[in-house]
Write a protein that holds these residues in place. Sequence first.
Motif, PDB file in Angstrom:
ATOM      1  N   UNK A 141       0.859  -1.192   0.000  1.00  0.00           N
ATOM      2  CA  UNK A 141       0.000   0.000   0.000  1.00  0.00           C
ATOM      3  C   UNK A 141       0.888   1.232   0.000  1.00  0.00           C
ATOM      4  N   UNK A 142       0.634   2.117  -0.950  1.00  0.00           N
ATOM      5  CA  UNK A 142       1.395   3.367  -1.037  1.00  0.00           C
ATOM      6  C   UNK A 142       0.443   4.548  -1.166  1.00  0.00           C
ATOM      7  N   UNK A 143       0.830   5.645  -0.574  1.00  0.00           N
ATOM      8  CA  UNK A 143       0.128   6.917  -0.745  1.00  0.00           C
ATOM      9  C   UNK A 143       1.187   8.007  -0.698  1.00  0.00           C
TER      10      UNK A 143
ATOM     11  N   UNK B 258       3.189   7.164   2.590  1.00  0.00           N
ATOM     12  CA  UNK B 258       3.032   5.826   3.157  1.00  0.00           C
ATOM     13  C   UNK B 258       3.528   4.792   2.165  1.00  0.00           C
ATOM     14  N   UNK B 259       4.293   3.833   2.684  1.00  0.00           N
ATOM     15  CA  UNK B 259       4.763   2.718   1.856  1.00  0.00           C
ATOM     16  C   UNK B 259       4.880   1.495   2.763  1.00  0.00           C
ATOM     17  N   UNK B 260       3.800   0.720   2.844  1.00  0.00           N
ATOM     18  CA  UNK B 260       3.750  -0.464   3.702  1.00  0.00           C
ATOM     19  C   UNK B 260       3.699  -1.716   2.837  1.00  0.00           C
ATOM     20  N   UNK B 261       4.475  -2.727   3.214  1.00  0.00           N
ATOM     21  CA  UNK B 261       4.523  -3.957   2.434  1.00  0.00           C
ATOM     22  C   UNK B 261       4.507  -5.174   3.354  1.00  0.00           C
ATOM     23  N   UNK B 262       3.899  -6.254   2.860  1.00  0.00           N
ATOM     24  CA  UNK B 262       3.899  -7.517   3.585  1.00  0.00           C
ATOM     25  C   UNK B 262       3.915  -8.647   2.569  1.00  0.00           C
TER      26      UNK B 262
END
Length: 674
Positions: free
Chosen positions: A289-291, A315-319
């Motif tokens: 997810x990026x914003x 925002x830059x979240x990764x899983x």
Amino acid sequence: MVSPFFAVVRWLTLLLTLVLASTLAGRAQIVDDSTKAVYGPKTTRVIYEAEVRRDSVGGTPLDTTLTQWPQARFWTHDTTFQQDLGVFGSASRPLLYQPNLQLGARFGRNVFDRNVREASEVPYYDSRSPYSFFRYVQGSAGEQVFELSYTRSLKKNFSIGVDYERIASNQILATSAASAQVEHNNFTIFGRYQNESGRYHLLANYSASRQATREQGGIQPSAAEQARIKKLGGVIDSLFNYGNEQVYLTAANNIDDRDALHLLQTYRLLTKGFTAYHVFDIRRQYNGYTDTALPRDGSGNLLFYDNALRNPTATNDRATYRQIENTFGLLGRTERIEYNVYGRYRNAWLEEKSTPVGRSGTNPRLVAVGNSPNDTLNVKPRYYGQLFLGGTASFNYHTIYAIEVAGEYLPLDNGAVKVVGNGAEYWLRGRIRTGPLSAEALVNSYSPTLTQRVFFGNHYQWNNLSDNTAAAFANTTTQQLTVRLQQRLPLLADHRIELSAAVVNINNLVYYNQAGVPAQLSTSKQLLIAFARHRFRVGNVYFDNQGTYTKGAGDDNPGLRIPAFVTESRVYYQRRVFGHALFAQVGGELYYQSEFRGYGYSPSTQQFYVQDQFKLGGYAVANAFVAADISSASIFIKVAYLNQGLGANGYFTTPYYTGYPRRFQFGVRWRFFS
């Protein structure tokens, strides 16, 4: 993001697709001396893994009916009723209650599952000749489905095929910006083999899917609209301006990237009642997810998100979740008895990455959660090794009487022995049928998903672990009793009824609360679910009506929200015309769901959560369609949401996400036997 192994497999798969597909243009249809086609729908069989795992490979005929073809919920792989974000292919969750039979380590990010075909449900074909088909659906609001599939027999007992599928949709909110909102692409290569004696069977497939979704965050109401929504507790007409509405997010994107390699092989050891089998399944799911433009008001206050925990700018979240499973079992089937016993071992890994704490900017280097210099949390990448034991046993006496017992148990979890009654995970189901009546009892106990256990991102952070792997939440347990009746009505051969009633007790439910974080109910909940379906025919006019009533999951339920009524009705006229050259249907359908406080949606966690501020009004959607079948081609034309403006100018599927306005849709499906 994509491992080298899966990258190589994808390119080899694409190359093989081009080689196989190139034969389409060069092959003529096989005919006999009377110029009649030898091969067609009656000579082509579809074989599914579930059938092979019952020691049968006869297959089923191709589905050439028109009945479900114009219905939108049958265009994806999960045909249940869903709550989504208003556009086709967007994040969704089941609208009605469904029991959970998945035990052990589970990723817990399922909002895009509807668009992905499960590896164990890939169809295989016994076509005797090259067989291909495509389907194409297009809506005037931008929704689209395209699928192209090709399979051929290389030898008498060996066939291979490829399938490409695309699901896409455009924005219906804030359309002055970029219009593309959802694009899902899935590529599958599959093959089957059996030896000359028929004792050995092999089914194998590899699939790669990628979904890119532009997240909008829903409609951003004005201050006056917010006040009216708060006063009325729900929908107001000024929110139905569709393309002219303003949304919260303009630079947010969700990526769901998956690979799966799946193999089943069976070998008949002695007779048809004694067969050994092995299932190998390896899969990877990546979520990002990026914003790059966190929304703020004129005073610099953050909008939509409650906070920015790691990076105030972007925002830059990764899983990434990886899983390998091996299943070994024995199965058999006779005229009266059927059984299947197995053991399965799962290896699973989960790793999360995000922006280091205190960094800013749109492209800082990511780190594994817990490794940032300012990160006070130390949650390492988690590994799970789990053993499952399960099986099914059934007895059938013609169509008069049947009994079945099935279950699964997780006795070994990361080296720890699990005992029933002390955190063990299991499900056990018993069924009994006599004539048209049947009854089913189901009990289960399952742990929270891996995402419910721990999550670290820029906008949410929780740690529900008692150690590095075990969940602090207690297992959710349910007990369900269901009775069913399926019967043709006496003296009315064209009338069929299906009735069911269920009582469900749910204890220790884990859900996402009003703050969007996991929570567990300390009290038990009880659901009463009634279902009815009536199908009948009067001449050439067909009626199909169904409805589900759910009590106990209304607005006062703190953890589970389901509309009281969900119904669907269809009526259509069908007959052959033009000297039986064309088979046609013309009809209408009506979907209705009652009002309820539907779940809100958090795009950064990809979770639906309980909310109390916005009530989704009850709404009905009426559609009219014309469908036709001409030889091996099927088409339909449809007007969707025909009743827009009759009472309301729109409806909401999720708080601040409107459903589609009135639009035209058409589809074509064509099969080729060569």
